[in-house]
Enzyme design. Structure first.
Site, PDB file in Angstrom:
ATOM      1  N   SER A  24      39.568  20.827  55.752  1.00  0.00           N
ATOM      2  CA  SER A  24      40.139  19.908  56.461  1.00  0.00           C
ATOM      3  C   SER A  24      41.580  20.587  56.834  1.00  0.00           C
ATOM      4  O   SER A  24      42.073  21.589  56.098  1.00  0.00           O
ATOM      5  CB  SER A  24      40.565  18.763  55.501  1.00  0.00           C
ATOM      6  OG  SER A  24      39.555  17.827  54.970  1.00  0.00           O
ATOM      7  N   SER A 248      44.544  23.941  44.946  1.00  0.00           N
ATOM      8  CA  SER A 248      44.270  23.321  45.898  1.00  0.00           C
ATOM      9  C   SER A 248      45.711  23.281  46.852  1.00  0.00           C
ATOM     10  O   SER A 248      46.664  24.039  46.202  1.00  0.00           O
ATOM     11  CB  SER A 248      43.912  21.714  45.758  1.00  0.00           C
ATOM     12  OG  SER A 248      45.088  21.076  45.242  1.00  0.00           O
ATOM     13  N   LYS A 249      45.796  22.903  48.100  1.00  0.00           N
ATOM     14  CA  LYS A 249      47.129  22.861  48.769  1.00  0.00           C
ATOM     15  C   LYS A 249      48.062  21.968  47.933  1.00  0.00           C
ATOM     16  O   LYS A 249      49.282  22.421  48.105  1.00  0.00           O
ATOM     17  CB  LYS A 249      46.910  22.388  49.917  1.00  0.00           C
ATOM     18  CG  LYS A 249      45.926  23.199  50.998  1.00  0.00           C
ATOM     19  CD  LYS A 249      45.250  22.440  51.700  1.00  0.00           C
ATOM     20  CE  LYS A 249      43.910  23.097  52.507  1.00  0.00           C
ATOM     21  NZ  LYS A 249      43.081  22.348  53.222  1.00  0.00           N
ATOM     22  N   GLN A 250      47.829  21.349  47.296  1.00  0.00           N
ATOM     23  CA  GLN A 250      48.652  20.207  46.449  1.00  0.00           C
ATOM     24  C   GLN A 250      48.966  21.091  45.211  1.00  0.00           C
ATOM     25  O   GLN A 250      50.387  20.668  44.773  1.00  0.00           O
ATOM     26  CB  GLN A 250      47.996  18.994  46.119  1.00  0.00           C
ATOM     27  CG  GLN A 250      47.819  18.031  47.275  1.00  0.00           C
ATOM     28  CD  GLN A 250      46.443  18.363  48.034  1.00  0.00           C
ATOM     29  OE1 GLN A 250      45.678  18.966  47.611  1.00  0.00           O
ATOM     30  NE2 GLN A 250      46.615  18.077  49.285  1.00  0.00           N
TER      31      GLN A 250
END
Length: 309
Positions: A24, A248-250
């Site tokens: 994504s 993750s990006k988070q």
């Protein structure tokens, strides 16, 4: 502990293997996404199969400008070679509408007027958020209008045998509830889009991160309702930080350096259970990886980012 059950023929039902990687563009690739890309790529090539690339760009509010180009550039710089053209979900909306229409005709989907706040006020926690309490399952409340559309999951256990993680399943009615297919903001839900796309692309083997293991029963239910072929599933270990959180990006995972391909690939191989000889050039590293890949050597995970120096 490794629980590999990798004894199935190449591809689901003995058909030619076709795998995929589906990032994504909510940010650039990081060490965790590299592990997934690498594992899925090596598994496809080990079975003499194809490896497709799909950009899952439906959630436009979360997309980062320039992320698509950065993902493609990084994959190329690291030596990945995908088969066919890159597929973009944002260009396939008609496929998702057709699938929802088919479910509606059979009574397998219904409109929902509930807000998130309303659900949270009356629902209990399940395996992946709140369990939808079925408020709109028998029809919209008087005066209410549809906000989202849900799949009617029905009763019973939905399970499968994962090639790496072993047996896994859920009672969807108890653990998840009727789940969203089309969101209130007009965005197609991941669960529907991924099932439709995998079927449309002829994907036989889904190799992805174990964070998506919890989603698989929902996808299997959709596959059943849409009358599609069931792929083989393999959920690779996720990479976690020192707090045990998925990288993750988070969680602010550091982005991959396109100029550091050999070093990052070597680390990813080590985390997947295959430490290569030190300081191999990129071309030789890929050759070594293809020669040594075996799913039975991959840990079920999770893998701590600090475990491999």
């Amino acid at each position: 502990m490794n629980r590999s059950t990798d004894s199935h023929p190449p591809g689901a039902a003995g058909t030619p293997y076709r795998g995929r990687f589906a990032p994504s563009p909510t940010g650039r690739l990081h060490a965790g996404s590299l592990m997934t890309a690498l594992g899925s790529y090596l598994d496809a090539r080990a079975h003499g199969g194809q490896w497709l690339l799909r950009i899952e760009d439906l959630d436009t509010p979360r997309m980062v400008p320039g992320a698509v180009d950065a993902i493609l550039h990084t994959l190329e710089a690291y030596g990945f070679e995908w088969d066919g053209e890159v597929v973009y979900q944002s260009r396939r909306l008609d496929l998702y509408r057709d699938a929802l229409d088919a479910l509606l005709v059979r009574g397998d989907a219904y409109p929902c007027a509930c807000t998130r706040a309303q659900i949270a006020a009356h629902a209990r926690r399940g395996v992946d958020g709140y369990v939808y309490p079925g408020t709109c399952a028998q029809g919209l409340p008087a005066g209410a209008s549809a906000r989202a559309w849900r799949l009617r999951v029905g009763d019973g256990y939905t399970g499968f045998l994962d090639r790496l993680q072993g047996e896994y399943g859920q009672d969807l009615q108890r653990d998840v509830g009727d789940f969203v297919l089309l969101r209130a903001d007009g965005v197609w839900a991941y669960q529907l889009a991924v099932v439709v796309d995998d079927a449309a692309q002829g994907v036989t083997d889904v190799v992805r991160g174990a964070d998506l293991l919890v989603s698989t029963p929902r996808q299997l239910k959709l596959i059943e309702r849409l009358g599609l072929d069931v792929p083989a599933y393999c959920h690779l270990p996720v990479l976690v930080n020192v707090q045990g959180e998925k990288l993750s990006k988070q969680t602010l995972a550091p982005e991959l350096d396109p100029d550091g391909a050999a070093a990052e690939l070597s680390l990813a191989l080590s985390r997947l259970g295959f430490p290569p000889p030190p300081r191999l050039p990129l071309t030789e590293l890929w050759r070594w990886a293809h020669e040594h890949w075996l799913l039975s050597g991959v840990p079920a995970g999770p893998v701590n980012i600090g475990a491999v120096p």
